[in-house]
Design an enzyme around this catalytic site. Structure first.
Site, PDB file in Angstrom:
ATOM      1  N   ASP A 173       0.935  -1.165  -0.041  1.00  0.00           N
ATOM      2  CA  ASP A 173       0.034  -0.044  -0.058  1.00  0.00           C
ATOM      3  C   ASP A 173       0.948   1.161   0.052  1.00  0.00           C
ATOM      4  O   ASP A 173       2.155   1.261   0.419  1.00  0.00           O
ATOM      5  CB  ASP A 173      -0.708  -0.013   1.310  1.00  0.00           C
ATOM      6  CG  ASP A 173      -1.666   1.098   1.402  1.00  0.00           C
ATOM      7  OD1 ASP A 173      -2.294   1.644   0.343  1.00  0.00           O
ATOM      8  OD2 ASP A 173      -1.831   1.555   2.742  1.00  0.00           O
ATOM      9  N   ASP A 214      -1.452  -0.713   5.789  1.00  0.00           N
ATOM     10  CA  ASP A 214      -1.891  -0.135   7.022  1.00  0.00           C
ATOM     11  C   ASP A 214      -3.461   0.141   7.225  1.00  0.00           C
ATOM     12  O   ASP A 214      -3.727   0.362   8.509  1.00  0.00           O
ATOM     13  CB  ASP A 214      -1.008   1.058   7.548  1.00  0.00           C
ATOM     14  CG  ASP A 214      -1.669   2.230   6.684  1.00  0.00           C
ATOM     15  OD1 ASP A 214      -1.810   2.136   5.349  1.00  0.00           O
ATOM     16  OD2 ASP A 214      -1.664   3.458   7.291  1.00  0.00           O
ATOM     17  N   ASP A 235      -6.743  -2.292   2.951  1.00  0.00           N
ATOM     18  CA  ASP A 235      -5.682  -3.225   2.650  1.00  0.00           C
ATOM     19  C   ASP A 235      -6.081  -4.616   3.075  1.00  0.00           C
ATOM     20  O   ASP A 235      -5.280  -5.564   2.811  1.00  0.00           O
ATOM     21  CB  ASP A 235      -4.354  -2.774   3.193  1.00  0.00           C
ATOM     22  CG  ASP A 235      -3.931  -1.330   2.605  1.00  0.00           C
ATOM     23  OD1 ASP A 235      -4.054  -1.245   1.422  1.00  0.00           O
ATOM     24  OD2 ASP A 235      -3.528  -0.585   3.627  1.00  0.00           O
TER      25      ASP A 235
END
Lengths: 1365, 371
Positions: free
Chosen positions: A567, A1053, A1057
């Protein structure tokens, strides 16, 4: 029903339009009995007024039954039935509208004493209300009624037209759903729509036991275990104690069940917490009352206040803002913590949905997972005909969002419960199994085959032996089938005995399948996680978080990662944008060493005393201070605040600041300290005096940074409404009228606002990407700029500024800053009028609004005056570029999947060194499947990427020279085998970067294109996916996982995700600021991205090496033992007899040899920290699976065969035809096999600490002591082997036999190991030599040869190559 | 935000700022995996030294073992077939089929004596051990090994229900058999009378069982072994006969032959100690053995042998250990030498980083091509 009919005597006005509509009043009552009656009347309704609807009531009967079909199949009606079904909503609208008319009136009465909502009551209250209507609610009703009348009468004429149009539009949306606003009963009648109750738990009280057991027995080992336990219950086969054999299995099952149950209980609790939250729902009486989330239904109107969580997916109907805007935080959905604006349509917002119900119909798609897409339309009754309003992504707020900065919103529920996008995006946790374990199962299969073979030999032998001696069985002294009491004793013929022989062999040799391995693996993983958790280098001081190991069964996967999906926001970057530098009017103000924290009044950094005065002045002038500070350049502060306007071009500075403040979509939020010291949002958005802080909320963190910077320079944005911007300009509050906003779009790549300044000037303020804005700079041919053209000096100045700014932009870009160009323009009255005409038209346009707005923007976005540029730093987390570089060197492909804009993603790609300037960027930005296919095909053709060839792949793996396992080749016959060309191609591929956005991925991830996409993506060195929805992230991961069959790791995080983390083989969560969902879903949680380096290269490597070795060793250990036992049964008439006592059989893998393998599995360290980080390529050993593969398995098995033969036949020949008894020989077998197995392990230990020494030698000693103790005890069970070990130890023959066995068994292994290391040294072996010997040769300190180097020495220069022996 | 929170002295907060407990893991050498340890690496020197050491140990062991075994004198005489021939000629019956042989051996009335003569080939220093050897007798058969009750043998009173382990020889006429089980039932009962040069040769039959067996493993209880009864009754129950009877008058742990028998042999061909001749036998001495051949091995083609053997510290006449040690010792020297040649022929620098696979090592390839 009939009883109720008489009072339903509609007033005269109503009858005018709806003579036939009285029964539908009842529709809100129970449907059980009412439905048929109701529809019959509806049928008559149609027959009477409109001949065009010439249908029999029986046909309408089918109309009634039809929805049931629809609901069962969840499909739209077939085309044949379509007209009928489409008619239903239309009819109902009339009925509902009438019903709605009365509801407020009814509410007017019932507020006093709310009686139960029974049919009777509703009927009477309705009639009552109608009678009293004249007084109480006459003001409202007549308007509706007249509307209705007009509607009803006009509709007759236009009906057919509108129906066909509606029909065609509805067909556009497949699987469409009809949602009747504020009519949940009607809405839910036709479709089975999920309630808002969510369930994430796995089990219910009843289903727990069967389901849990079912899941547990997915481990094949358990099934095997169970079969053995069952077999052991048969008397003929009972090799071990009947109940004793049950205990291990039951123990394991119970413990796992308790663990699972406990986990699920937690989920139950969180579900019930979630389901029992309350929200305001419009009830039948037209009032918002609290209702539990789980009872909310689709079609209901829900009101959500500020800071409350949205309970379901809702289409906005109205908000507290007159313009219908609402701000939501989508943290839980896409991980972005900034505010997003959503809009209620003016058409509904104007109807005051907060006060009472609305009517209308929303047609939307069946639920899907794309959180960035929603398309639907709403039909509202209007004067002439139903108006259709398109609804888009901007009109919906999703479950899980929080309403911010808007005191309330009202929406109609379109998706509830498990059908909400949030729930659809949380794919349930998959139980993960490591790759190693997966392969292990394959080898376990082979062991089963071996087991079956040897047991078959045993069974066949038994059967043949019985058959051969059949006549004399009773007088064979050691067999005697006849019992002393008469009758056969455990005898079932030769075939039966053969079968029983087979089965008892299975029981006897069951440890061929190393069940203890599963337990050992758990323990080893536990130990490995201990080391990972305790690694001080993986502790993040900033968040005070250490490494978390949340999954215990995939440690070793960390050593085999091939693809890393990351990410961006919060993972690679800190998600903190900082205004870094400004270039204004050609002057670079990048000396931003002072940080102003208005919230605390702190000024940090070195500041000259004369400047500090100005800075402080800024602070004192702000009543409301921005919460977030920013870096400022003292010079610029000086220029801005200098009282006599010393600066020659101060206006430009002011304009620049004005652009920063005004040209954005940031919403200032007032926060105040509460008594407890917490900061709390001020709900009221009024301009009141007082001191507090301002928090800037907005969709773009860049804009936040710009506004915060402007505030630090004294230009504080105080308030923003759709019409006004209030700015504190160095203490003076100014109000700017916003005439129009041209929002950012990816074509124009800029944003502009048109504002009317307090002095009456109308300015266009522009900020945007340099590529476009710079082209709009300068005077054009437009005659309107005549006044500007007059000054040649001005032109000259502009050119200079442009030149300087370009220089600065280049400098900023090289520093990795995100740059924006700032420009403005004064508009003439004529221009404004001209623009406003187009702008107003465009903003109300239904079709191609975006295009029209773009054209309107184009009218004014030209001839701009360049003010300067800004540089914003998107701070990367510490060590990200280095980590990425190291990981790539380790052969891991790093892909970035982000929800961010494409530009942002690319700029981050550059700053974290994923992308470099010399790379070829393939950008795929398509919205249809065809164009997407074409784009991919183009890219592939252009760069010569062809389908990966299996043969080639195998070849490259075999040679192990290439870090990239699969290099696609160009199928050009000329170059087929040309090494040069291959290198050339590889060079090209190494410089390819694929950038693809979410819309393209929708198509690219479809079944037809995914292979193409996969080939393209894997050929590229870098892949960046932007604007991807959570589930698309998972889709990409899954694509690679399936196609490449390589290990994938996803790191993220945010809640967005989660699905990616769950999909990947290894999910890593960053325990950052953005909530806990990612960590909760992850297998491992880190504080910082850079820890991945240690996690993978060190711990991953070790974990894999250790566990892979341990698995092989355990296979060997148990197999060698079983084979040794097997050779014995060839000398016991094939009876499953054993020289070892039962206790030794049980203890062998549990006690005698278990500890060393676990200790080695936890502690053995092939290479030091330093070596592994120095040569990241060593990580590829795990990717290639060098420590555990089929070849190694078979080599090990051959070694096993040899060792087992030695273990049996050396004692056999030593004690052939001697007086040795069974248990004495068993003692020798037992000692020999334990020592051989332990020394075998000892030979492979890479680092001997005292713990390894203790484990190996003590467990060997323990084995010996165990024998002595067991032989000395006089318990009946142990008597048969009483004193044998003492007796044997007295003989030299025993000791010589033992020594011979051990040496002979291990000699081949030793020699092959030496040969292998000499001639085919593995990377690890060379690295070990470098680590241990490399330095010594130069420093000639042989005494250190066998010891770990002290850190000081280890840090010295890397060893030079080529030192000959 | 945290800062503003702390600066504010609200009553809810404690006077002292709350201590945030650091989660930082404590540094220990163990937890950081930095324990000092020895990292062995197989350098040519170590490899050759190891192999030579093994060779150096093995060859002497092999030699002295062979030497010791060489001094052992062993005389083995198979007799179950010889005795059968003698019996058939004496009694003029045919004993060719198994059934006939079994009938003969199970008939208590048939005479079963036979005499064999051995000539001592070499000087045999006392003690000379007398073994009987059985072949093809699977004392290690699972069915057989299990069929005993050690508690009963130890003299403990055993309830009838717990005798299940003795099946199929647990009860007779509802009386528990003592000692029960197949092993006891099949007790070897051939007996031998030795004469040396026509002089009676005394055999010491004490201490032929392990002392631990006599003292601990077996009790001093008398037996009610069924064969006692069967021998006295008519021949119709002869099929019950497994092995020898036990003297009810003698305590179980004093019947050392029985104790020796009860120690089940590991392999189907085994010897059991029967007694010791405690005098030297000389070259040319004639030992006559009068055998009472009553033990039935005919049903499973079991051979019976009588063995006279001296002993050494390495056991009986078995060259295996000595040969194996010598061979492996030599092989180790050979291996050490071939490794030496290999290191000379194809040297590879230890710790040469150019051998790393990612360096596309040309040297590694050369090394492979050599082979």
């Amino acid at each position: 029903m009939n009883k109720l009919a008489p009072p339903l005597d509609p007033p005269e006005e109503l009858i005018v339009g709806h003579t036939d509509l009285s029964p539908p009043y009842l529709h809100a009552s129970t449907f059980s009995a009412g439905t048929t009656v109701y529809h019959h009347t509806t049928g008559s309704t149609h027959r009477e007024p409109s001949s065009s609807f010439d249908r029999s009531s029986s046909k309408l009967q089918s109309d009634v039954s039809m929805p049931a079909e629809v609901s069962s199949t969840q499909r739209p009606p077939s085309s044949q039935e379509l007209p009928v079904s489409n008619d239903v909503p239309a009819n109902n609208k009339e009925e509902r509208q009438v019903d709605d008319i009365f509801l407020p009136a009814a509410a007017g009465i019932t507020t006093m004493a709310p009686p139960p909502l029974s049919d009777e009551w509703r009927g009477t209250s309705a009639s009552l209300s109608r009678r009293s209507m004249g007084s109480s609610s006459s003001s409202r009703i007549p308007r509706h009624v007249t509307d209705e009348t007009a509607f009803g009468s006009s509709r007759r004429g236009s009906r057919r037209v509108s129906d066909t149009r509606r029909l065609s539009q509805r067909e556009d949306i497949p699987d469409s759903r009809f949602i009747y606003i504020n009519n949940p009963d009607r809405t839910n009648e036709n479709y089975t729509m999920a309630g808002n109750k969510v369930r994430t738990s796995k089990y219910t009280f009843i289903s727990f036991l069967p389901r849990n057991l079912f899941e547990q027995f997915h481990r094949y080992a358990y099934i095997y275990f169970l079969i053995l336990v069952i077999l052991n219950q048969i008397p003929q086969l009972a090799v071990f104690g009947r109940f004793a054999s049950l205990i291990p299995l039951i123990l394991v099952l119970v413990i796992t069940a308790i663990k699972d149950g406990f986990e699920d209980w937690g989920r139950h609790r969180s579900d019930s917490r979630e389901n029992n939250r309350v929200a305001l729902v419009l009830d039948h009486d037209g009032q918002y009352t609290y209702k539990k989330w789980k009872h909310i239904r689709v079609g209901e109107m829900v009101k959500v206040h500020a800071n409350e969580t949205v309970p379901c997916d809702m289409v906005l109907l109205g908000t507290s803002d007159p313009s219908g805007v609402a701000y939501v935080e989508t943290l839980n959905l896409d991980g972005e913590s900034n505010l997003k604006s959503r809009y209620a349509r003016q058409e509904t917002s104007n109807q005051h949905p907060e006060v009472g119900p609305l009517t209308g119909l929303i047609v939307c798609k069946a639920p899907d997972r794309n959180i960035y897409e929603f398309s639907a339309f709403m039909e509202l009754p209007a004067d002439s005909q139903d108006i259709q309003i398109p609804l888009g992504q901007n009109n919906i707020i999703l479950r899980g969002c929080e309403v911010k900065n808007t005191s309330w919103v009202v929406g109609v529920v379109v998706y509830a419960g498990r059908e909400t996008k949030a729930m659809l995006n949380s794919s349930g946790a998959q139980s993960k199994r490591s790759k190693l374990e997966h392969y292990m199962n394959r080898e376990t299969g082979w062991l089963v085959v071996f087991l079956v073979v040897i047991c078959f030999v045993g069974g066949l032998g038994t059967g043949l032996w019985v058959a051969a001696n059949y006549d004399y069985l009773d007088i064979i002294l050691y067999y005697k089938k006849m019992s002393s009491n008469g009758g056969n004793y455990l005898f079932s013929g030769s075939v039966g005995e053969g079968i029983f022989g087979f089965l008892s062999c299975v029981i006897r040799f069951q440890i061929m399948i190393p069940l203890s391995l599963y337990i050992s693996m758990e323990l080893v993983r536990l130990g490995q996680s201990y080391f990972m958790i305790r690694d001080t280098e993986m502790y993040d001081a900033a968040s005070n978080s250490k490494f978390q190991c949340r999954a215990l069964n995939i440690n070793e996967d960390l050593g085999q990662i091939k693809y890393l999906f990351s990410d961006k926001t919060g993972t690679l970057t800190e998600n903190k944008m900082e205004f870094h530098t400004a270039s204004i009017d050609g002057v670079d103000y990048s000396n931003t060493k002072v940080v102003i924290e208005p919230a605390t009044g702190k000024i940090e950094g070195s500041i000259a005393p004369e400047d500090s005065h100005f800075v402080e002045e800024i602070l004192t002038k702000q009543a409301w201070k921005p919460k977030v500070g920013a870096k400022v350049d003292p010079d610029l502060v000086h220029l801005l605040t200098g009282r006599p306007s010393t600066a020659p071009r101060r206006d430009t500075l002011f304009d620049y600041m004005l652009v920063l403040v005004a040209c954005n979509t940031i919403v200032p939020t007032r926060v105040k300290k509460t008594a407890s010291g917490q900061l709390e949002m001020e709900a009221v958005n009024s301009m009141e005096d007082g001191s507090g802080f301002i928090e800037y909320q907005g969709e773009s963190p860049d804009e936040q940074a710009l506004v915060a910077a402007a505030a630090a320079y004294g230009f504080t944005l105080l308030e923003r409404t759709s019409a006004n911007i209030v700015v504190n300009v160095l203490g003076e509050v100014q109000r700017y009228e916003v005439l129009g906003i041209h929002e950012f779009d990816s074509v124009r790549k800029c944003m502009s606002v048109v504002v009317a300044c307090p002095d009456g000037m109308i300015k266009l303020l522009v900020k945007g990407a340099d590529s476009t804005v710079l082209n709009l700079i300068g005077p054009g041919d437009d005659e309107n700029t005549a006044e500007r053209r007059e000054s040649a000096e001005q032109l000259q100045w502009q050119a200079e500024v442009r030149e300087q700014t370009l220089k600065h932009l280049d400098k900023y870009a090289r520093e990795g800053l995100r740059t924006l160009v700032i420009a403005s323009r004064v508009l003439t009255q004529k221009e404004v009028e001209d623009w406003h005409f187009h702008y107003a038209k465009a903003s109300t346009a239904l079709h191609d609004r975006v295009g029209m707005l773009r054209n309107a923007a184009g009218l004014v976005e030209n001839n701009l005056v360049l003010l300067g540029a800004s540089g914003i730093e998107d701070r990367l987390q510490d060590g990200v570029p280095e980590t990425i570089a190291l990981l790539r060197e380790a052969g891991i492909k790093v892909w970035v999947l982000t929800g961010d804009k494409q530009e942002t993603a690319i700029s981050i790609g550059f700053s974290c060194l994923l992308l470099t300037q010399d790379m070829q960027q393939i950008i795929i930005n398509e919205s249809t499947i065809e164009s997407c296919r074409a784009a991919i095909a183009d890219a592939k053709r252009k760069y010569g990427i062809l389908p990966t060839q299996k043969k080639r792949k195998w070849f490259s793996i075999k040679h192990q020279n290439s870090v990239e396992a699969s290099i696609p080749t160009l199928n050009d016959s000329h170059y087929e085998n040309s090494a040069n060309h291959e290198e050339e191609m590889e060079r090209v591929h190494r410089s390819l970067a694929l950038i693809i956005d979410g819309n393209s991925l929708v198509h690219a991830l479809s079944k037809e294109l995914e292979q193409d996409l996969f080939e393209l993506a894997t050929a590229c060195r870098v892949v960046i996916c932007c604007r991807v929805a959570p589930l698309q992230k998972a889709g990409i991961v899954s694509l690679v996982k399936r196609r490449a069959r390589e290990m994938t790791l996803a790191v993220g995080d945010g809640a967005n995700d989660v699905s990616m983390i769950q999909m990947a083989d290894v999910g890593v969560g960053i325990s950052g600021q953005e909530g806990r969902q990612a960590v909760m879903a992850s297998d491992f949680a880190l504080g910082q991205f850079r820890f991945l380096k240690r996690l993978l290269l060190l711990h991953g490597h070790w974990n894999y090496q250790r566990l892979a070795y341990m698995v092989l060793y355990n296979f060997y250990r148990n197999a060698v033992f079983v084979m040794m036992l097997f050779w014995f049964i060839l000398y016991s008439a094939f009876s499953p007899s054993s020289a070892l006592t039962d206790w030794n059989l049980i203890f062998f893998s549990l006690l005698y040899t278990a500890v060393p393998t676990i200790v080695v599995g936890i502690l053995d360290k092939d290479l030091s920290h330093k070596t592994l980080l120095q040569y990241p390529q060593l990580y590829t050993v795990g990717q290639r699976g060098e420590t555990y593969n089929q070849l190694l398995f078979w080599v090990t098995m051959i070694d096993t065969l040899w060792q087992s033969l030695v273990l049996f036949y050396v004692p056999y020949f030593v004690y052939r035809v001697s007086e040795v008894d069974l248990y004495s020989l068993g003692f020798l077998f037992c000692m020999a096999v334990v020592i051989v197995v332990n020394i075998h392990l000892a030979m492979d230990i890479n680092r001997w600490t005292w713990i390894e020494h203790a484990a190996i030698w003590l467990s060997t000693l323990a084995t010996f002591i165990c024998q002595l103790v067991m032989d000395a005890l006089t318990i009946a069970d142990l008597l048969p082997n009483h004193w044998v070990s003492f007796h044997m130890c007295g003989e030299l023959r025993f000791w010589f036999a033992l020594l011979l066995t051990v040496i002979l068994a291990l000699l081949p292994r030793f020699c092959i190991k030496i040969l292998k290391q000499r001639i085919w040294p593995s990377d690890i072996h060379i690295a070990r030599e470098v680590e241990i010997l490399g330095h010594i040769r130069h420093q000639s300190q042989p005494s250190l040869e066998l010891h770990e180097l002290p850190p000081s020495m280890a840090n010295s220069s890397p060893p030079s190559a080529a030192v000959s022996v | 935000m945290a800062r503003t929170h702390l600066n504010d002295n609200s009553p809810n907060l404690l006077q002292t700022p709350p201590k945030i407990k650091s989660n930082k893991p404590k540094y220990t050498k163990f937890s950081q995996q930095e324990l000092a340890g020895c990292k062995p690496v197989m350098t040519p020197t170590y490899v050759m030294a190891t192999l030579m050491l093994v060779g150096a140990i093995f060859i002497p062991i092999g030699s002295i073992s062979l030497h010791a075994v060489g001094g052992v004198v062993e005389i083995v005489k198979r007799y179950e077939d010889v005795c059968l021939i003698i019996a058939s000629t004496l009694q003029n019956i045919t004993l060719s089929t198994i059934a006939q042989k079994v009938n003969y051996i199970q008939d208590p009335t048939t005479p079963k004596n036979c005499t064999i003569t051995l000539t001592i080939p070499h000087y045999m220093k006392q003690p000379v051990y007398v073994y009987y050897e059985l072949q093809n007798f699977y004392q290690n058969h699972r069915r057989y090994v299990k069929s005993r009750d050690d508690a009963q043998l130890k003299g403990k009173f055993v309830t009838s229900s717990s005798l299940a382990s003795c099946k199929p020889e647990d009860f007779l006429d509802n009386y528990p058999i003592v000692p029960c089980g197949l092993i006891a039932w099949s007790f070897f009962n051939d007996s031998y009378v030795f004469t040396l040069n026509n002089v009676s040769l005394p055999i010491n039959k004490t201490s032929i069982a392990w002392q631990s067996d006599i003292k601990v493993k077996f009790g001093a209880q008398p037996s009610n072994f069924p064969n006692n009864n069967i021998n006295s009754t008519n021949s119709s129950t002869n099929s019950w006969i497994g092995g020898g009877a036990l003297n009810p008058g003698v305590a179980l742990n004093h019947n050392e032959d029985f104790l020796v028998w009860m120690r089940a042999a590991a392999l189907p061909n085994f010897r059991k100690l029967w007694g010791r001749i405690e005098q030297n036998l000389y070259d040319g001495d004639v030992v006559t053995i009068n055998i009472l051949n009553v033990y039935n091995t005919y049903s499973f083609h079991g051979k019976k042998k009588i063995v006279l053997s001296t002993s050494s510290w390495i056991g009986g006449k078995n060259n295996f250990l000595g040969c194996a040690y010598l061979c492996i010792g030599c092989m180790c020297f050979l291996l050490a030498f071939s490794f030496f040649l290999m290191y000379r022929q194809w040297p590879r620098a230890l710790g040469d980083t150019s051998y790393f696979s990612w360096h596309n090592s040309s040297q590694a390839k050369i090394c492979l091509e050599h082979l």
